[in-house]
Design a protein around this motif. Structure first.
Motif, PDB file in Angstrom:
ATOM      1  N   THR A  58       0.824  -1.234  -0.010  1.00 18.80           N
ATOM      2  CA  THR A  58      -0.119   0.063  -0.092  1.00 18.80           C
ATOM      3  C   THR A  58       1.036   1.079   0.029  1.00 18.80           C
ATOM      4  N   CYS A  59       0.437   2.471  -0.558  1.00 16.08           N
ATOM      5  CA  CYS A  59       1.210   3.283  -0.849  1.00 16.08           C
ATOM      6  C   CYS A  59       0.833   4.300   0.487  1.00 16.08           C
ATOM      7  N   PRO A  60       1.713   4.663   1.359  1.00 19.69           N
ATOM      8  CA  PRO A  60       1.406   5.613   2.382  1.00 19.69           C
ATOM      9  C   PRO A  60       1.036   6.940   2.145  1.00 19.69           C
ATOM     10  N   GLU A  61       1.310   7.525   0.629  1.00 16.82           N
ATOM     11  CA  GLU A  61       0.681   8.884   0.456  1.00 16.82           C
ATOM     12  C   GLU A  61      -0.635   8.786  -0.010  1.00 16.82           C
ATOM     13  N   CYS A  62      -0.989   8.012  -0.992  1.00 20.67           N
ATOM     14  CA  CYS A  62      -2.162   8.175  -1.435  1.00 20.67           C
ATOM     15  C   CYS A  62      -2.844   6.878  -1.549  1.00 20.67           C
ATOM     16  N   GLY A  63      -2.544   5.728  -0.949  1.00 19.06           N
ATOM     17  CA  GLY A  63      -3.561   4.745  -0.652  1.00 19.06           C
ATOM     18  C   GLY A  63      -3.311   3.717  -1.701  1.00 19.06           C
TER      19      GLY A  63
ATOM     20  N   ARG B  32       7.678   2.647  -5.023  1.00 19.01           N
ATOM     21  CA  ARG B  32       7.658   3.526  -6.356  1.00 19.01           C
ATOM     22  C   ARG B  32       6.250   3.660  -6.693  1.00 19.01           C
ATOM     23  N   CYS B  33       5.601   4.912  -6.292  1.00 16.81           N
ATOM     24  CA  CYS B  33       4.141   4.974  -6.482  1.00 16.81           C
ATOM     25  C   CYS B  33       4.026   5.818  -7.796  1.00 16.81           C
ATOM     26  N   ALA B  34       2.828   5.792  -8.634  1.00 16.04           N
ATOM     27  CA  ALA B  34       2.597   6.822  -9.627  1.00 16.04           C
ATOM     28  C   ALA B  34       2.286   8.179  -9.048  1.00 16.04           C
ATOM     29  N   CYS B  35       2.118   8.182  -7.651  1.00 19.72           N
ATOM     30  CA  CYS B  35       1.721   9.481  -7.029  1.00 19.72           C
ATOM     31  C   CYS B  35       2.874  10.338  -6.952  1.00 19.72           C
ATOM     32  N   GLY B  36       4.232   9.705  -7.006  1.00 15.66           N
ATOM     33  CA  GLY B  36       5.353  10.289  -6.846  1.00 15.66           C
ATOM     34  C   GLY B  36       6.077   9.943  -5.600  1.00 15.66           C
TER      35      GLY B  36
END
Ligand SMILES: [Zn+2]
Length: 380
Positions: A322-327, A340-344
């Motif tokens: 899970t991405c901690p920034e955008c979920g 490495r998430c698409a949200c940066g």
């Protein structure tokens, strides 16, 4: 009231070692004699002796046996208690239909004795121990202090792989500790590190663990190769036991320091609920860390309780994906070390997981805030 164990290495002199061995030998004889008495009482009269029956005779036994008279009375009571426990366990097994009668003990295997602190065993002003029946005062390596506010009850003297130890049983005071204010942290049982925190800190498994594991395997192979009953086998066995004990000691020490540092710095510690372990078990690296993790968890629990720090366990499923920034769900294989998430959002995968864990506990910021689902525990 939580009872904790504080174990220390002893450095007895040759004369003291001889004294310890003679004492354990005498206690072993007492144990075997008491077992013999129970067996005979049952054969002759169909009577099951209890602890109180045997303890009641202890004074007379000591009057007749000057060897036993020279050692601590309460430690000898404990020997009888130990036998009693063996019988209680035996009757428990009988009920389950798989009995194994309490056995006579060999002196070489009778490795410990329990004392009341301040009675049979005393901590002197010199910080050395005196034990009733043992010459002089025994040197202790106090690698950490006994908690000053605690009540020291029993002490177990033991022999393991040719070394001597004392283990104090400490009863912590039961007073209500005020919850502390301060920062919250999430902990992830790491893949490449032992733990990672939501603050970006990673703690590697100490350097020596690799070498220790390697040596453990080598000693195990040597033991497997040695012929049964041979002298070499006995030696190999001892070497392995000594190594395992040393590794366990070092690990315990390391985890004590790690848990202390976390409890000192944070007011809330969020971590994975270990009862949901389906996912963890599938990962080898995590399985290897698991022994250390379980121990760290129990150290954290009691240290936290004493310091007013809250420990919260959350559902571990999907924390590493899970991405901690955008979920968003960011699938990773075991070899992916970076999130490495698409949200940066780019960071260490274990640190990312630790942030998600903190969010699930209802702390920190991010999309998972308040997403705490204790009911899912059962579903796992
Ligand atoms: Zn993202």
């Amino acid at each position: 009231m939580p009872v904790l164990s504080y174990k220390y290495r002893l450095y007895p002199t040759m004369a003291q070692i001889a004294g310890f061995e003679a004492m354990l030998g005498a206690f072993c004889d007492l144990y075997n004699a008491a077992l013999q008495q129970r067996i005979e009482a049952y054969r002759r009269a169909g009577k099951a002796l209890r602890y109180v029956d045997q303890a009641g005779e202890l004074k007379a036994v000591r009057a007749a046996d000057e060897r036993l008279a020279g050692y601590s009375f309460s430690a000898e009571q404990q020997v009888l208690r130990r036998l009693d426990k063996a019988f209680v366990a035996f009757f428990g097994r009988v009920k389950k239909g798989k009995a194994g009668f309490p056995r006579f003990r060999a002196k070489s295997m009778f490795d410990s004795a329990e004392f009341r602190v301040g009675d049979g065993l005393t901590i002197r002003k010199s910080k050395r121990l005196s034990v009733v029946g043992i010459p002089g005062e025994v040197k202790v390596k106090w690698h950490r202090d006994l908690p000053t506010f605690a009540k020291v009850g029993a002490a177990v003297l033991s022999r393991a792989a040719g070394k001597w130890f004392v283990c104090f049983q400490i009863t912590m005071p039961d007073e209500e500790v005020q919850p502390r204010d301060g920062a919250s942290v999430g902990l992830d049982l790491g893949l490449s590190s032992l733990i990672a925190t939501s603050d970006g800190e990673t703690v590697a498994a100490p350097q020596w663990t690799k070498g220790a594991a390697k040596r453990q395997r080598r000693l195990q192979r040597a033991l497997a190769r040695a012929r049964r009953g041979s002298k070499r086998r006995l030696k190999a066995k001892r070497r392995l036991a000594r190594h395992s004990a040393a590794t366990a000691n070092r690990r315990r020490d390391f985890l004590h320091k790690l848990s202390r540092s976390l409890v000192d710095r944070y007011a809330v510690i969020a971590l994975e609920d270990l009862s949901v372990d389906r996912l963890t078990r599938s990962m080898l690296a995590k399985a290897v860390h698991n022994a250390a993790w379980g121990q760290l968890r129990s150290f954290l629990d009691y240290k936290a309780a004493n310091a007013g720090v809250r420990v919260e366990a959350v559902d571990p499923r999907g924390t590493s994906q899970t991405c901690p920034e955008c979920g968003a769900v960011v699938a990773k294989t075991l070899s992916d070390r970076t999130h490495r998430c698409a949200c940066g959002c780019v960071m260490d995968r274990d640190v990312a997981a630790a942030k998600v864990i903190l969010q699930r506990a209802g702390h920190g910021t991010g999309p998972g805030h308040g997403l705490r689902t204790p009911s899912q525990r059962v579903a796992a």
